[in-house]
Scaffold this active site. Structure first.
Site, mmCIF file in Angstrom:
data_model
loop_
_atom_site.group_PDB
_atom_site.id
_atom_site.type_symbol
_atom_site.label_atom_id
_atom_site.label_comp_id
_atom_site.label_asym_id
_atom_site.label_seq_id
_atom_site.Cartn_x
_atom_site.Cartn_y
_atom_site.Cartn_z
ATOM 1 N N ASP A 117 0.638 -1.003 0.300
ATOM 2 C CA ASP A 117 -0.460 0.171 0.188
ATOM 3 C C ASP A 117 0.639 1.466 0.017
ATOM 4 O OD1 ASP A 117 -2.082 1.132 -0.099
ATOM 5 O OD2 ASP A 117 -1.921 1.910 2.315
ATOM 6 N N CYS A 171 -15.506 2.605 2.063
ATOM 7 C CA CYS A 171 -16.618 2.082 1.237
ATOM 8 C C CYS A 171 -16.760 0.697 0.570
ATOM 9 C CB CYS A 171 -17.415 3.207 -0.025
ATOM 10 S SG CYS A 171 -18.454 3.511 -0.671
ATOM 11 N N CYS A 176 -19.097 -1.493 -4.394
ATOM 12 C CA CYS A 176 -19.218 -0.979 -5.142
ATOM 13 C C CYS A 176 -18.305 -2.437 -5.850
ATOM 14 C CB CYS A 176 -17.860 -0.374 -5.710
ATOM 15 S SG CYS A 176 -16.276 0.783 -5.580
ATOM 16 N N CYS A 186 -20.757 -6.724 -6.520
ATOM 17 C CA CYS A 186 -20.566 -7.061 -7.693
ATOM 18 C C CYS A 186 -20.770 -8.747 -7.339
ATOM 19 C CB CYS A 186 -18.331 -6.967 -7.838
ATOM 20 S SG CYS A 186 -17.764 -8.175 -8.454
HETATM 21 C C1 B12 Z 1 -4.618 5.637 -3.336
HETATM 22 C C2 B12 Z 1 -5.774 4.943 -3.181
HETATM 23 C C3 B12 Z 1 -6.310 4.822 -2.807
HETATM 24 C C4 B12 Z 1 -7.537 6.448 -3.261
HETATM 25 C C5 B12 Z 1 -8.155 6.222 -4.511
HETATM 26 C C6 B12 Z 1 -7.908 4.599 -5.397
HETATM 27 C C7 B12 Z 1 -7.798 4.244 -6.614
HETATM 28 N N1 B12 Z 1 -8.801 3.707 -7.570
HETATM 29 O O1 B12 Z 1 -7.120 5.116 -7.911
HETATM 30 C C8 B12 Z 1 -9.228 5.470 -1.856
HETATM 31 C C9 B12 Z 1 -8.873 6.312 -0.945
HETATM 32 C C10 B12 Z 1 -10.061 6.435 -2.502
HETATM 33 C C11 B12 Z 1 -8.608 4.640 -1.739
HETATM 34 C C12 B12 Z 1 -9.753 3.824 -2.310
HETATM 35 C C13 B12 Z 1 -9.988 2.260 -1.383
HETATM 36 N N2 B12 Z 1 -9.239 1.388 -1.499
HETATM 37 CO CO1 B12 Z 1 -7.196 2.485 -1.834
HETATM 38 N N3 B12 Z 1 -5.438 2.269 -2.613
HETATM 39 C C14 B12 Z 1 -4.582 3.360 -3.191
HETATM 40 C C15 B12 Z 1 -3.418 3.149 -3.690
HETATM 41 C C16 B12 Z 1 -2.331 3.921 -2.024
HETATM 42 C C17 B12 Z 1 -2.760 3.295 -5.005
HETATM 43 C C18 B12 Z 1 -3.863 4.006 -5.893
HETATM 44 C C19 B12 Z 1 -3.608 3.740 -6.884
HETATM 45 O O2 B12 Z 1 -2.239 4.653 -7.140
HETATM 46 N N4 B12 Z 1 -4.516 4.712 -8.175
HETATM 47 C C20 B12 Z 1 -4.289 4.856 -9.263
HETATM 48 C C21 B12 Z 1 -5.301 4.411 -10.182
HETATM 49 C C22 B12 Z 1 -5.126 5.229 -11.890
HETATM 50 O O3 B12 Z 1 -3.724 3.551 -10.223
HETATM 51 P P1 B12 Z 1 -4.185 2.024 -10.164
HETATM 52 O O4 B12 Z 1 -5.508 1.034 -9.638
HETATM 53 O O5 B12 Z 1 -3.025 1.912 -9.210
HETATM 54 O O6 B12 Z 1 -4.061 1.449 -11.458
HETATM 55 C C23 B12 Z 1 -5.206 0.723 -12.141
HETATM 56 C C24 B12 Z 1 -5.219 1.594 -13.477
HETATM 57 O O7 B12 Z 1 -4.010 2.032 -13.365
HETATM 58 C C25 B12 Z 1 -5.559 0.686 -13.933
HETATM 59 N N5 B12 Z 1 -4.930 0.876 -15.539
HETATM 60 C C26 B12 Z 1 -3.758 0.517 -16.101
HETATM 61 N N6 B12 Z 1 -4.328 0.950 -17.396
HETATM 62 C C27 B12 Z 1 -5.635 1.138 -17.591
HETATM 63 C C28 B12 Z 1 -5.959 1.851 -19.078
HETATM 64 C C29 B12 Z 1 -7.479 2.214 -18.887
HETATM 65 C C30 B12 Z 1 -7.969 2.383 -20.694
HETATM 66 C C31 B12 Z 1 -8.592 2.323 -17.598
HETATM 67 C C32 B12 Z 1 -9.267 2.571 -18.070
HETATM 68 C C33 B12 Z 1 -7.559 1.481 -16.570
HETATM 69 C C34 B12 Z 1 -5.867 1.447 -16.750
HETATM 70 O O8 B12 Z 1 -5.353 -0.787 -13.866
HETATM 71 C C35 B12 Z 1 -4.614 -0.798 -12.254
HETATM 72 C C36 B12 Z 1 -4.266 -1.612 -12.237
HETATM 73 O O9 B12 Z 1 -5.481 -2.383 -11.278
HETATM 74 C C37 B12 Z 1 -3.155 2.134 -3.485
HETATM 75 C C38 B12 Z 1 -1.744 0.876 -3.397
HETATM 76 C C39 B12 Z 1 -0.992 0.879 -3.635
HETATM 77 N N7 B12 Z 1 0.122 1.523 -3.728
HETATM 78 O O10 B12 Z 1 -0.951 1.079 -5.254
HETATM 79 C C40 B12 Z 1 -4.325 1.207 -2.581
HETATM 80 C C41 B12 Z 1 -5.463 0.423 -3.756
HETATM 81 C C42 B12 Z 1 -5.563 0.307 -4.294
HETATM 82 N N8 B12 Z 1 -6.799 0.445 -2.122
HETATM 83 C C43 B12 Z 1 -7.096 -0.758 -1.656
HETATM 84 C C44 B12 Z 1 -7.949 -1.129 -1.021
HETATM 85 C C45 B12 Z 1 -9.332 -1.814 -0.800
HETATM 86 C C46 B12 Z 1 -9.323 0.094 -1.394
HETATM 87 C C47 B12 Z 1 -10.698 0.219 -0.935
HETATM 88 C C48 B12 Z 1 -11.573 -1.004 -1.303
HETATM 89 C C49 B12 Z 1 -10.755 0.678 0.238
HETATM 90 C C50 B12 Z 1 -12.009 0.714 1.075
HETATM 91 N N9 B12 Z 1 -13.506 -0.754 1.415
HETATM 92 O O11 B12 Z 1 -12.809 2.338 1.323
HETATM 93 C C51 B12 Z 1 -11.488 1.559 -1.365
HETATM 94 C C52 B12 Z 1 -12.087 0.822 -2.873
HETATM 95 C C53 B12 Z 1 -12.103 2.274 -4.240
HETATM 96 C C54 B12 Z 1 -11.859 1.982 -5.049
HETATM 97 N N10 B12 Z 1 -13.490 1.807 -6.015
HETATM 98 O O12 B12 Z 1 -10.363 1.730 -5.547
HETATM 99 C C55 B12 Z 1 -6.077 -2.166 -2.211
HETATM 100 C C56 B12 Z 1 -7.342 -2.660 -3.318
HETATM 101 C C57 B12 Z 1 -7.318 -4.121 -3.774
HETATM 102 C C58 B12 Z 1 -7.880 -4.848 -4.720
HETATM 103 N N11 B12 Z 1 -8.736 -5.817 -4.222
HETATM 104 O O13 B12 Z 1 -8.170 -4.367 -5.842
HETATM 105 C C59 B12 Z 1 -4.957 -1.815 -2.724
HETATM 106 C C60 B12 Z 1 -4.373 -2.129 -3.555
HETATM 107 C C61 B12 Z 1 -4.180 -1.198 -1.202
HETATM 108 C C62 B12 Z 1 -3.521 -2.782 -0.934
HETATM 109 N N12 B12 Z 1 -2.537 -3.064 -0.873
HETATM 110 O O14 B12 Z 1 -4.432 -4.176 -1.289
HETATM 111 N N13 B12 Z 1 -7.706 4.292 -2.508
HETATM 112 S S1 SF4 Z 2 -18.606 -8.046 -12.862
HETATM 113 FE FE1 SF4 Z 2 -19.488 -6.000 -12.422
HETATM 114 S S2 SF4 Z 2 -20.034 -5.295 -10.711
HETATM 115 FE FE2 SF4 Z 2 -18.219 -6.339 -10.170
HETATM 116 S S3 SF4 Z 2 -16.531 -5.250 -11.363
HETATM 117 FE FE3 SF4 Z 2 -16.991 -6.085 -12.846
HETATM 118 S S4 SF4 Z 2 -18.736 -4.646 -13.351
HETATM 119 FE FE4 SF4 Z 2 -18.541 -4.177 -11.727
HETATM 120 S S1 SF4 Z 3 -16.000 4.253 -6.075
HETATM 121 FE FE1 SF4 Z 3 -16.800 2.683 -4.523
HETATM 122 S S2 SF4 Z 3 -15.804 2.525 -3.081
HETATM 123 FE FE2 SF4 Z 3 -16.024 4.845 -4.383
HETATM 124 S S3 SF4 Z 3 -17.573 5.902 -3.812
HETATM 125 FE FE3 SF4 Z 3 -18.088 4.569 -5.691
HETATM 126 S S4 SF4 Z 3 -18.705 2.544 -4.848
HETATM 127 FE FE4 SF4 Z 3 -17.683 4.234 -2.672
#
Ligand code: B12
Ligand code: SF4
Ligand code: SF4
Length: 394
Positions: A136, A242, A245, A249
């Site tokens: 993380d 939260c 989502c 699923c």
């Molecule tokens: C910042 C952060 C947050 C932020 C932003 C989340 C986000 N989605 O960006 C906030 C505070 C909102 C958050 C919330 C949560 N988080 Co958080 N968070 C992080 C953190 C520190 C960095 C994430 C990040 O860099 N995001 C930026 C996005 C752009 O990049 P990414 O998600 O890392 O990478 C993906 C995208 O780039 C995408 N991608 C790549 N190429 C492309 C191309 C296209 C076209 C598209 C569409 C996408 C795409 O694919 C990559 C891999 O999936 C990581 C830990 C870490 N060091 O990575 C944990 C992490 C992602 N979080 C985690 C968790 C558990 C959560 C929550 C479920 C917690 C909760 N219950 O509230 C929520 C889920 C919210 C959500 N829907 O994502 C876990 C996820 C586990 C998993 N099974 O995926 C992590 C990995 C922590 C861990 N070590 O376990 N988080």
């Molecule tokens: S299977 Fe459906 S609910 Fe689950 S992550 Fe994919 S689109 Fe979202």
């Molecule tokens: S993206 Fe997922 S974790 Fe974030 S507000 Fe929507 S339902 Fe909640």
């Protein structure tokens, strides 16, 4: 030589359960070139949370973190999604909810423990091992590593969704000097499903796999300032994080992982009564929540969210306690939020307290919140927002 690494990998995967690890995959340590472009765009669009490592070079190039990396071992540890005996949230005894990622012991500690065990296991077999583990808070994107290592697919709700475990998994990784053979990313995907996007309360999922973190309720619950009326309504009774989502699923249906002892929840802690939280002291907060991942921002955001939840429940019995927050709390954000909450509940007592506070409040932001609350209090007749019901039930 190749045989040595193939054999080591096979044995490591076999040993995973005994090390407390639920899934292991290997990613190459090549730069994450396309991720870098995604992260640049993500920043340009203002969609970051501010909790990410800011250096995008470090985020996407393992060689900047480790001398001559040869592979990245990705691990997943599964956590529970259901409470066995959830205490009831009832009128007069309303409760908030902590996200599953904050149930049990802080997952950072648990995964670091698993990675340390894995490192010791490897070192016994490969004395020349060099390794750097992260969970993380490290520079790498844990999800991008897990995706490349074939742990799961990058789903429309942004989670890594493992076909074996669903998305109730924490991720961590170890960069190493071992030339282990990389796994293939998996080809399964979400198909035409959009349940998570449809269910997101704030429309933070702006597209498949694209999050505007500044609208995500998980992010909002971790902030420390005053929130807007829209966001306060949509937080419902969430105290930290939260899960919506992931709850909706279909891949997660029926998945509830109860085998990791440290990650099992204490119902009274993860679905706590709201009113006692309003006055919880630092010592008590640390004793109750210090070991969980919800404590990293301190007690203030959780207390603010408890105030919001009581307003969203329209819990009349909480009015005297909320008035105390409005009149006595030393933190302006808490006073301002209590004003909002009192205006959601309404009634003569709440209105009188708001009028008194309007005459005495000295903080500009809290005063503005009190004035808005006074305007709102006459016009509240709408139904309560969705709180801990439907998909939020545990
Ligand atoms: C910042 C952060 C947050 C932020 C932003 C989340 C986000 N989605 O960006 C906030 C505070 C909102 C958050 C919330 C949560 N988080 Co958080 N968070 C992080 C953190 C520190 C960095 C994430 C990040 O860099 N995001 C930026 C996005 C752009 O990049 P990414 O998600 O890392 O990478 C993906 C995208 O780039 C995408 N991608 C790549 N190429 C492309 C191309 C296209 C076209 C598209 C569409 C996408 C795409 O694919 C990559 C891999 O999936 C990581 C830990 C870490 N060091 O990575 C944990 C992490 C992602 N979080 C985690 C968790 C558990 C959560 C929550 C479920 C917690 C909760 N219950 O509230 C929520 C889920 C919210 C959500 N829907 O994502 C876990 C996820 C586990 C998993 N099974 O995926 C992590 C990995 C922590 C861990 N070590 O376990 N988080
Ligand atoms: S299977 Fe459906 S609910 Fe689950 S992550 Fe994919 S689109 Fe979202
Ligand atoms: S993206 Fe997922 S974790 Fe974030 S507000 Fe929507 S339902 Fe909640």
């Amino acid at each position: 030589m190749t045989d040595r690494w193939t054999k080591l990998k096979r044995e490591m995967i076999q040993a995973a359960p005994s090390l407390g690890i639920d899934q292991i995959g290997i990613a190459s340590a090549d730069p994450f070139t396309s991720l870098k472009q995604v992260l640049i765009r993500h920043r340009e669009l203002g969609r970051e949370s501010g909790f990410e490592e800011p250096d995008l070079e470090k985020r996407t190039n393992p060689a900047l973190l480790f001398d001559n990396p040869q592979s990245i071992i990705a691990i997943a540890v599964a956590y529970p999604s259901k409470l066995a005996n959830p205490p009831k949230s009832e009128p007069g005894a309303r409760r908030g909810i902590m996200s599953r990622s904050a149930w049990g012991d802080d997952y950072h500690r648990v995964l670091r423990d698993r990675l340390a065990k894995l490192e010791a296991w490897l070192r016994e077999r490969v004395p020349e091992l060099r390794a750097e583990s992260m969970v993380d808070t490290g520079a790498l994107s844990d999800r991008a590593v897990a995706e490349r290592a074939g742990i799961g697919w990058s789903a429309k709700n942004c989670s890594i969704l493992s076909p074996k475990l669903g998305s109730w998994i924490y991720l961590g990784e170890m960069i190493t000097n071992l030339p282990l053979e990389p796994d293939e990313p998996i080809t399964e995907g979400c198909g035409s499903c959009t349940k998570c996007i449809d269910a997101c309360p704030t429309d933070a999922l702006v597209g498949p796999g694209q999050l505007n973190a500044s609208r995500c309720v998980s992010f909002l619950t971790q902030t420390k300032g005053m929130l807007t009326d829209e966001f306060m309504r949509k937080i419902g009774n969430r105290l930290y994080g939260c899960d919506t989502c992931q709850i909706v699923c279909p891949v997660n249906r029926g998945r509830n992982w109860t085998h990791q002892p440290e990650l099992q929840p204490e119902p009274e802690l993860v679905k706590p009564l709201l009113i006692p939280l309003l006055t919880i002291g630092n010592k008590e907060f640390k004793a109750r929540y210090g070991h969980t991942s919800s404590a990293w921002r301190g007690k203030k955001p959780i207390q603010r969210n408890a105030v919001i939840a009581l307003g969203n429940f329209k819990e009349e019995s909480a009015v005297p306690d909320l008035i105390k927050v409005l009149e006595q709390d030393t933190r302006a954000v808490l006073r301002g939020t209590a004003a909002w909450s009192l205006s959601r509940i309404g009634g003569e007592q709440a209105e009188a307290a708001l009028r008194r506070a309007a005459g005495t409040e000295t903080d500009a932001e809290a005063l503005a919140a009190i004035e808005e609350a006074l305007e709102r209090i006459g016009g509240e007749g709408e139904k309560s927002e969705r709180t801990e019901s439907g998909p939020m039930d545990v």
